[in-house]
Each structure stands twice: as C-alpha cells, then as structure tokens.
Write an enzyme that holds these catalytic residues in place. Structure first.
Site, PDB file in Angstrom:
ATOM      1  N   ARG A   1       0.868  -1.172   0.000  1.00  0.00           N
ATOM      2  CA  ARG A   1       0.000   0.000   0.000  1.00  0.00           C
ATOM      3  C   ARG A   1       0.906   1.225   0.000  1.00  0.00           C
ATOM      4  NH1 ARG A   1      -3.535  -2.712  -1.367  1.00  0.00           N
ATOM      5  NH2 ARG A   1      -5.543  -3.136  -0.417  1.00  0.00           N
TER       6      ARG A   1
ATOM      7  N   GLU B   1      -3.513   7.649  -4.828  1.00  0.00           N
ATOM      8  CA  GLU B   1      -3.793   7.007  -6.128  1.00  0.00           C
ATOM      9  C   GLU B   1      -5.158   7.471  -6.610  1.00  0.00           C
ATOM     10  OE1 GLU B   1      -3.659   2.781  -5.571  1.00  0.00           O
ATOM     11  OE2 GLU B   1      -1.681   2.857  -4.668  1.00  0.00           O
TER      12      GLU B   1
ATOM     13  N   HIS C   1      -1.166   0.243  -9.618  1.00  0.00           N
ATOM     14  CA  HIS C   1      -1.835  -0.637  -8.637  1.00  0.00           C
ATOM     15  C   HIS C   1      -2.566  -1.788  -9.348  1.00  0.00           C
ATOM     16  CE1 HIS C   1      -3.863  -0.858  -4.432  1.00  0.00           C
ATOM     17  NE2 HIS C   1      -3.672  -2.069  -4.941  1.00  0.00           N
TER      18      HIS C   1
HETATM   19  N1  NAD Z   1      -0.419  -4.298  -5.197  1.00  0.00           N
HETATM   20  C1  NAD Z   1      -1.546  -4.974  -5.196  1.00  0.00           C
HETATM   21  O1  NAD Z   1      -2.310  -4.951  -6.163  1.00  0.00           O
HETATM   22  C2  NAD Z   1      -1.900  -5.822  -4.013  1.00  0.00           C
HETATM   23  C3  NAD Z   1      -2.651  -6.981  -4.230  1.00  0.00           C
HETATM   24  C4  NAD Z   1      -2.953  -7.769  -3.138  1.00  0.00           C
HETATM   25  C5  NAD Z   1      -2.521  -7.413  -1.860  1.00  0.00           C
HETATM   26  N2  NAD Z   1      -1.826  -6.264  -1.688  1.00  0.00           N
HETATM   27  C6  NAD Z   1      -1.384  -5.873  -0.329  1.00  0.00           C
HETATM   28  O2  NAD Z   1      -0.633  -6.934   0.222  1.00  0.00           O
HETATM   29  C7  NAD Z   1      -0.997  -7.075   1.585  1.00  0.00           C
HETATM   30  C8  NAD Z   1      -0.596  -8.443   2.075  1.00  0.00           C
HETATM   31  O3  NAD Z   1      -1.459  -9.437   1.560  1.00  0.00           O
HETATM   32  P1  NAD Z   1      -1.362 -10.949   2.086  1.00  0.00           P
HETATM   33  O4  NAD Z   1      -2.513 -11.680   1.498  1.00  0.00           O
HETATM   34  O5  NAD Z   1       0.006 -11.495   1.906  1.00  0.00           O
HETATM   35  O6  NAD Z   1      -1.634 -10.718   3.654  1.00  0.00           O
HETATM   36  P2  NAD Z   1      -1.214 -11.635   4.860  1.00  0.00           P
HETATM   37  O7  NAD Z   1      -2.066 -11.218   5.996  1.00  0.00           O
HETATM   38  O8  NAD Z   1      -1.212 -13.078   4.450  1.00  0.00           O
HETATM   39  O9  NAD Z   1       0.314 -11.213   5.121  1.00  0.00           O
HETATM   40  C9  NAD Z   1       0.700 -10.040   5.741  1.00  0.00           C
HETATM   41  C10 NAD Z   1       1.868 -10.355   6.663  1.00  0.00           C
HETATM   42  O10 NAD Z   1       2.335  -9.147   7.234  1.00  0.00           O
HETATM   43  C11 NAD Z   1       2.534  -9.361   8.623  1.00  0.00           C
HETATM   44  N3  NAD Z   1       2.398  -8.085   9.335  1.00  0.00           N
HETATM   45  C12 NAD Z   1       1.268  -7.385   9.552  1.00  0.00           C
HETATM   46  N4  NAD Z   1       1.540  -6.266  10.232  1.00  0.00           N
HETATM   47  C13 NAD Z   1       2.876  -6.254  10.444  1.00  0.00           C
HETATM   48  C14 NAD Z   1       3.747  -5.360  11.097  1.00  0.00           C
HETATM   49  N5  NAD Z   1       3.297  -4.241  11.679  1.00  0.00           N
HETATM   50  N6  NAD Z   1       5.061  -5.656  11.118  1.00  0.00           N
HETATM   51  C15 NAD Z   1       5.528  -6.786  10.544  1.00  0.00           C
HETATM   52  N7  NAD Z   1       4.740  -7.688   9.915  1.00  0.00           N
HETATM   53  C16 NAD Z   1       3.430  -7.416   9.874  1.00  0.00           C
HETATM   54  C17 NAD Z   1       1.468 -10.366   9.026  1.00  0.00           C
HETATM   55  O11 NAD Z   1       1.827 -11.050  10.203  1.00  0.00           O
HETATM   56  C18 NAD Z   1       1.459 -11.285   7.804  1.00  0.00           C
HETATM   57  O12 NAD Z   1       2.426 -12.309   7.925  1.00  0.00           O
HETATM   58  C19 NAD Z   1      -2.483  -6.764   1.586  1.00  0.00           C
HETATM   59  O13 NAD Z   1      -2.939  -6.390   2.872  1.00  0.00           O
HETATM   60  C20 NAD Z   1      -2.578  -5.633   0.590  1.00  0.00           C
HETATM   61  O14 NAD Z   1      -2.430  -4.399   1.223  1.00  0.00           O
HETATM   62  C21 NAD Z   1      -1.497  -5.460  -2.738  1.00  0.00           C
HETATM   63  O1  DGY Z   2      -5.570  -5.643  -1.600  1.00  0.00           O
HETATM   64  C1  DGY Z   2      -5.788  -5.987  -2.756  1.00  0.00           C
HETATM   65  O2  DGY Z   2      -6.272  -7.084  -3.070  1.00  0.00           O
HETATM   66  C2  DGY Z   2      -5.477  -5.063  -3.892  1.00  0.00           C
HETATM   67  O3  DGY Z   2      -4.488  -4.149  -3.530  1.00  0.00           O
HETATM   68  C3  DGY Z   2      -6.690  -4.317  -4.334  1.00  0.00           C
HETATM   69  O4  DGY Z   2      -7.191  -3.560  -3.295  1.00  0.00           O
END
Ligand code: NAD
Ligand code: DGY
Length: 317
Positions: A236, A265, A283
């Site tokens: 993010r 964004e 994004h």
């Molecule tokens: N660019 C994109 O289009 C896109 C797409 C999907 C997800 N994302 C972002 O990716 C993030 C992660 O997705 P995910 O499915 O892997 O989530 P997830 O919950 O499986 O993984 C997140 C990890 O971060 C760790 N974490 C949380 N807060 C923390 C902190 N303060 N310090 C250290 N570690 C911490 C959690 O313990 C977890 O292991 C989403 O929340 C989203 O914001 C972006």
């Molecule tokens: O979190 C996600 O899945 C993407 O960033 C879209 O919001």
C-alpha cells in the site's frame, strides 16, 4: 398469494467487471452508488434496505458510511487488503467482513518479481531506448544483475511467502521481516526492518496497510538500504514515507524503486514521473483476467453464504 421475497439490497461504491455484475444483478438488488448524482441523498433514500456493501479494496467502507447504514450485515471486499474498511466500526456492530485472499497470491508475487527485474535490468528504459532511435547512437548503459542477490521481504504472509518461492529460482539469498520468526521458513528472519534494509540489496514490501504499518519504510530504512539498494513496493502507498522516498530517489540515496502503489492514487505525486530511477505501475498486482474472475467469484460465494445462512468462505471479521 404472498409476494416473493425481495432480493437483498447490496450497495456498490464502485463497479465490478461485467462478468460479475451480470450474476450479481440476477441475485441482488444492486444499488450503483457510483452513478448517483447526489451520493448523500442516495444513501438517505436506500439506507433502511441496505444489508450488504460489495466494495473494492481501494474504495473500502468508511466509519461514516457504516454508521449511515442501520440494516448493514456484511461488507464484502473485492481484494485482500481491508485497510480501507473501518473494521473496528464493523466489529462494534457485529457486521461481518470478507475479502479475497489466496486467489491473487500468484499474480501479485509475479508482479513483484517482474517489477524488480524491470527495474534492475532497465527493461522499460530499454524499450524507450529502442523506440526513440537512441540505440543507433551507441549502446545502452549497463544495468544491474538480478539473480543471486540478497532480497529482504517485508511482510511474510500469503503473498510474501509466494514471492520467496518465486525468487528461490533466481538463486537469491532471502530474508524476511516479521514480528515473529516463522518455524516453517529457513530464510533469515529480521525483527527490525532497518536491519534487514541494511543487509539486503532489494527490499520488497508486501505488508498490509493501516495504522500499524503507516510510514514503516521511513528515512532510516531508506538510509539503511543505501545507494546500492532498491525498493519494490506492492503493498500500500501508506507503508512508505513518500516524502522521504522521493528525496532518497532524487538524491540517489537509494539506487531506485519500483512502485505499484502510491499515496493519493491515482493522482500520484508528479515528482515520481520526473525520475529516471523508478518503474511505476498503476496498482495492478492482481490485474489479470484469470485472477479478477476468481476474486469476483469469491465475493459472490461470500454474499451467497451470508444470505443463505451458511458460514462465510473467507471471513475477516
Ligand atoms: N499491489 C496490489 O495490487 C496488491 C494486491 C494484493 C494485496 N496487496 C497488499 O498486500 C498485503 C498483504 O497481503 P497478504 O494476502 O500477503 O496478507 P497476509 O495477511 O497473508 O500477510 C501479511 C503479513 O504481514 C505481517 N504483518 C502485519 N503487520 C505487520 C507489522 N506491523 N510488522 C511486521 N509484519 C506485519 C502479518 O503477520 C502477515 O504475515 C495486503 O494487505 C494488501 O495491502 C497489494
Ligand atoms: O488488496 C488488494 O487485493 C489489492 O491491492 C486491491 O485492493
């Protein structure tokens, strides 16, 4: 004769692809909020009927919206990150929340690897070099080797660990930053983001957004990454102190950055576009047809489960 029950009213802050809108329209009374000329009046008119909100990650659902919907039972998010949804407000009222985890892991991980390759091997710059005819005047400047580096992954959850699996094919030395070490991982664990930034060549950020991670990639972390270090952010925009990043990029205090996410964004800071040490992306981590279809299906399965009295498929709250 008793009248057939009305399909539940679902508020949509923004549209989904047509392949989702068609089946959703068949099952629900969809309220297309983004088309309303007066958004407040629209809510006032429909509030009493709205039982679900089908939102997208970047549109979320604010505390104000939640407070204005007295009959709200469920918020279904098309996306895994729920930082745009006021989860505390939902929990306080017993409103359920769902997201679309796992189905997008592969695509987001692919993009993280692709952006890193594009940045270090100057792929977008190479494309511009050939198109502009510069090539005829001499060779392109040398790039940076991709394979065999030290990569630090900040956020080692579903997507972070998928990125690690992808990168293991590139002979990388891998480390990860998380609050606790994972027993199922042989990679190097860092409890300090600055310490990992100091150790790695490439820092890939895939943490959740929200208050706990706001600005976690700050001036200290960027300084630790150093002039030979690269930042890749697919998490993010909020996880990075953007002012500190722009300054580090402009002053070459880090080598470069590949960014899929930004503050404000899609109207990003114009200073990014003036830089030659960045690769910018809109994004689009999950932006393939296959994954978007899977995300839409998961949203619909959650709505169906909720209104069918079944356990939610992917609950967040
Ligand atoms: N660019 C994109 O289009 C896109 C797409 C999907 C997800 N994302 C972002 O990716 C993030 C992660 O997705 P995910 O499915 O892997 O989530 P997830 O919950 O499986 O993984 C997140 C990890 O971060 C760790 N974490 C949380 N807060 C923390 C902190 N303060 N310090 C250290 N570690 C911490 C959690 O313990 C977890 O292991 C989403 O929340 C989203 O914001 C972006
Ligand atoms: O979190 C996600 O899945 C993407 O960033 C879209 O919001």
């Amino acid at each position: 004769m008793t009248a057939a029950p009305r399909p539940p009213h679902v508020l949509m802050p923004g549209p989904y692809p047509e392949w989702d809108m068609v089946p959703m329209q068949a099952s629900y009374t969809l309220l297309r909020w983004w088309e309303a000329p007066d958004r407040q009046a629209f809510i006032a008119e429909h509030a009493a009927d709205i039982r679900a909100v089908a939102t997208r990650g970047e549109l979320g659902a604010s505390a104000e919206l939640i407070a204005s919907l007295p009959a709200l039972e469920l918020i279904a998010c098309y996306g895994v990150g729920t930082d745009g949804i006021d989860l505390a407000a939902c929990r306080a009222r017993g409103i359920r929340v769902t997201n679309t985890p796992d189905v997008l892991n592969g695509d987001v991980a692919d993009l993280a690897v692709g952006l890193t390759l594009a940045l270090q091997r100057s792929i977008p710059a190479g494309d511009r070099f050939v198109r502009s005819g510069e090539w005829a005047k001499g060779p392109m400047p040398l790039a940076t080797r991709f394979f065999g580096q030290r990569v630090g992954i900040a956020g080692f959850g579903r997507i972070g660990s998928t990125i690690a699996r992808r990168l293991s094919g590139f002979e990388m030395e891998l480390g990860y930053f998380s609050r606790t070490a994972r027993e199922d991982s042989a990679h190097r664990h860092f409890g300090s983001l600055a310490a990992m930034a100091d150790w790695c060549d490439v820092l890939i950020v895939i943490l959740p957004g929200g208050e706990a991670t706001r600005g976690i990639v700050d001036a200290e972390v960027l300084q630790a990454l150093g002039p030979k270090g690269w930042l890749v952010n697919v998490s993010r925009g909020t996880t990075v102190d953007e002012g500190a990043l722009l300054q580090a990029l402009e002053q070459r205090a880090i080598a470069g950055a590949a960014l899929d996410v930004f503050q404000n964004e899609p109207r990003i800071d114009p200073r990014f576009a003036a830089l030659d040490n960045v690769v910018l992306h809109p994004h689009h981590g999950s932006g393939t047809e296959q994954t978007r279809r899977a995300m839409g299906e998961l949203v619909r399965r959650n709505l169906q489960a909720h209104f069918g009295g079944q356990p939610l498929v992917t609950p967040v709250a």
